[in-house]
Design an enzyme around this catalytic site. Structure first.
Site, short mmCIF file in Angstrom:
data_model
loop_
_atom_site.label_atom_id
_atom_site.label_comp_id
_atom_site.label_asym_id
_atom_site.label_seq_id
_atom_site.Cartn_x
_atom_site.Cartn_y
_atom_site.Cartn_z
N HIS A 83 60.46 -25.73 -28.00
CA HIS A 83 60.07 -23.97 -28.25
C HIS A 83 60.06 -23.40 -26.63
CE1 HIS A 83 56.61 -22.10 -29.09
NE2 HIS A 83 56.56 -22.82 -29.71
N CYS A 102 52.76 -26.96 -32.45
CA CYS A 102 54.25 -27.31 -31.42
C CYS A 102 53.71 -27.08 -29.92
CB CYS A 102 55.26 -25.78 -32.12
SG CYS A 102 55.39 -26.31 -33.52
#
Length: 198
Positions: A83, A102
């Site tokens: 992301h 992440c």
């Protein structure tokens, strides 16, 4: 991810691009970080656009959203995201292991255009979708493989071998396991082959 929250090695498929994603806060982050911060600084969650939705914390899309304005739909058993981020300053750091596992992207817009361009998505259309501020998922016509690996050694552009920090200590574990694996393989190769029954 940070040494405390390592990004796992895995393979998956990129299935789509999500514009203006909400962030469904993992229970461990809510319990260990956000709720204690709210207890110390009442109003913190609201200031970050975080509210209770269906029994869990969720951060609304917007400029403070931890996922930024683009998230790539990569289903995997680890719950790891690929992301954008509002924390652009982190990309100036020499070691960028700050996340909970992440993977923050420095150029998410470029990747989105690379994936969606063959489907007719222009830069203008992508930017307009982001500017609208509405959550929108755009599926890929063809899923693409994603391989997440950790390499601490690479060949530099000038041909020299370059070494990177082994922040998770995985090289040490591999080095300790190799002699055992080599010994086991050598012993197996030294055993006489079994004859198949006639």
């Amino acid at each position: 991810g940070s040494p405390k929250h390592p990004t796992p090695m895995f393979s998956a498929q990129v299935e789509g691009v999500i514009l203006n994603p909400p962030w469904n806060v993992p229970a461990s982050i809510a319990r260990n970080e956000l709720l204690p911060t709210e207890a110390r600084r009442p109003g913190y969650l609201a200031s970050m656009g975080i509210r209770w939705v269906d029994g869990r914390l969720q951060q609304r899309p917007g400029p403070k959203n931890s996922l930024g304005v683009i998230k790539f739909d990569v289903p995997n058993r680890f719950g790891v995201y690929l992301h954008d981020t509002p924390a652009k300053g982190l990309f100036a750091q020499p070691v960028r292991a700050f996340s909970h596992g992440c993977m923050r992207l420095q150029e998410p817009r470029a990747l989105a255009l690379t994936l969606l361009g063959p489907q007719g998505m222009s830069a203008e259309t992508l930017d307009a979708g982001i500017a609208a501020g509405v959550t929108r998922r755009i599926g890929l016509a063809r899923r693409l493989p994603l391989y997440v690996v950790h390499w601490t050694v690479r060949v530099e552009p000038d041909g020299r071998v370059g070494f990177r920090p082994d922040i998770y200590g995985w090289d040490r574990k591999l080095a300790a396991a190799l002699p055992k694996a080599v010994t086991s393989a050598s012993q197996a190769a030294a055993r006489p082959a079994r004859r198949a029954p006639v």
